[in-house]
Design a protein around this motif. Structure first.
Motif, PDB file in Angstrom:
ATOM      1  N   GLN A   4      64.651  30.019  27.915  1.00 17.42           N
ATOM      2  CA  GLN A   4      62.981  29.577  28.614  1.00 17.42           C
ATOM      3  C   GLN A   4      61.393  31.412  28.307  1.00 17.42           C
ATOM      4  OE1 GLN A   4      64.932  28.844  30.952  1.00 17.42           O
ATOM      5  NE2 GLN A   4      64.357  26.866  29.769  1.00 17.42           N
ATOM      6  N   ASN A  28      59.610  26.198  25.823  1.00 16.31           N
ATOM      7  CA  ASN A  28      60.840  26.443  25.882  1.00 16.31           C
ATOM      8  C   ASN A  28      61.459  25.997  24.809  1.00 16.31           C
ATOM      9  OD1 ASN A  28      60.852  25.360  28.817  1.00 16.31           O
ATOM     10  ND2 ASN A  28      60.589  23.808  28.623  1.00 16.31           N
ATOM     11  N   GLY A 258      63.902  26.649  34.697  1.00 17.37           N
ATOM     12  CA  GLY A 258      63.258  25.901  33.235  1.00 17.37           C
ATOM     13  C   GLY A 258      61.805  25.676  33.501  1.00 17.37           C
TER      14      GLY A 258
END
Length: 356
Positions: A4, A28, A258
């Motif tokens: 990330q 991402n 995430g």
């Protein structure tokens, strides 16, 4: 491996006018390794974005530290970018390294960028200067990778170092979900019809637990206001998840590690223009208590950072605060302003603190 990264693409009007990064974004980056023995290292490592190939870049212009500190609240590691065609350290480089130490980030990779603009002897000299600069800091043992982002030189080496030097931390999937909000949006267009209006969107990183579509959620501290007596009151916001997105990909559940966009049934007025930044989103009844007052211990930086010095001029010492002086506080992903009103206290600017 999925990495990330903070995406500080210039998107907003004031950023375009000044050609600098102000708002915090995120993207991402997926790093793949070719397992075929015919793929030698480091070329066997390739990095791709979810929707674009270019890896995101976040510049640290001057002393806009709030953006960097807000992003550091959800980082597991950091890439410290140093321009090879400038003297080292620049004011923002010193300040960002100090911030990395404050946030206790242990996994750092230093990128010596713009190698295509200088000669070899200049690059070698700056490499030695960087080693002296990081000596005795948390980045003292960090690898220094020469790169050219424009020509994509050594990007595969950076990918390899990310895989090998920044370990994936253990994630908690069992506890009730807890997400720190680093951005919030109103995604509705001005001419939207009433039946087309969508709920507010919160973006951030899940610290623990799993978020699922149709799950009931709570946001704390929520709506902060004062009652008739002047006492501060916090009213939690209750809502339901209607969608989960990671960039352009819609998912049914989201796990820690995430960066995720959470579509809700909240009034979009509550999420407009980052109004939820710094708040915590999670399962109803599982979030931490809200405190109006905190007692803190200050740990001061010895030298004034973020200020350019000339020649051999030393950085100035940090001066004591005056009564009524305005302070910028960074707490988690939130930046807020406060005033010093206690003339007997001894805290000084340019430091950090721990809550008791």
């Amino acid at each position: 491996m999925q990495f990330q990264a903070v995406d500080c693409s210039v998107r907003f009007k004031n950023e375009l006018e000044r050609n600098i990064t102000i708002k915090l974004g995120y993207a991402n980056t997926k790093i793949y390794k070719c397992e075929d023995e015919r793929c030698p290292r480091p070329m066997c490592y390739k990095a791709y974005g979810s929707g674009k190939e270019d890896s995101p870049l976040c510049d640290g212009h001057d002393i806009l530290m709030a953006t960097m500190l807000n992003g550091a609240a959800i980082m597991d590691g950091a890439l410290l970018l140093i321009a090879a065609n400038e003297s080292c350290p620049q004011p923002q480089t010193s300040e960002h390294l100090a911030a990395v130490e404050i946030m206790r980030l242990q996994h750092i990779i230093i990128l010596q960028n713009k190698m295509d603009l200088i000669q070899e002897n200049v690059a070698i000299n700056q490499h030695e200067t960087i080693k002296k600069f990081i000596e005795g800091t948390v980045a003292g043992s960090a690898p220094i990778v020469p790169i050219s982002a424009q020509l994509k030189y050594n990007i595969d080496v950076v990918s390899e170092y990310i895989v090998k030097k920044i370990p994936i931390p253990e994630r908690n999937f069992i506890s009730p979900p807890n997400m720190i909000v680093i951005r919030s949006f109103d995604v509705n267009k001005p001419d939207s019809e009433v039946d087309e209006i969508k709920g507010g969107v919160a973006g951030g990183s899940i610290l623990r637990g799993v978020l699922k579509v149709n799950q009931n959620i709570e946001v704390r501290p929520g709506i902060v206001h004062k009652d008739e007596s002047g006492n501060i009151k916090c009213t939690p916001i209750y809502s339901r998840i209607v969608s989960l997105y990671t960039e352009q990909n819609e998912v049914q559940f989201a796990v820690p590690g995430g960066l995720i966009g959470v579509g809700t049934t909240m009034d979009p007025m509550l999420t407009r223009a980052d109004r939820l930044v710094g708040q915590v989103l999670g399962e109803v009844g599982s979030l931490p208590d809200v405190f109006v007052e905190l007692e803190v211990n200050f740990f001061l930086l010895r030298r004034l950072l973020g200020v350019r010095t000339k020649g051999s001029e030393r950085q100035g010492k940090v001066s004591k605060l005056a009564k009524g002086e305005i302070l910028m506080l960074n707490i988690g992903s939130m930046s807020t302003v406060s005033f010093r009103d206690d003339v007997n206290a001894e805290p000084e600017v340019k430091g950090f603190y721990e809550a008791q």
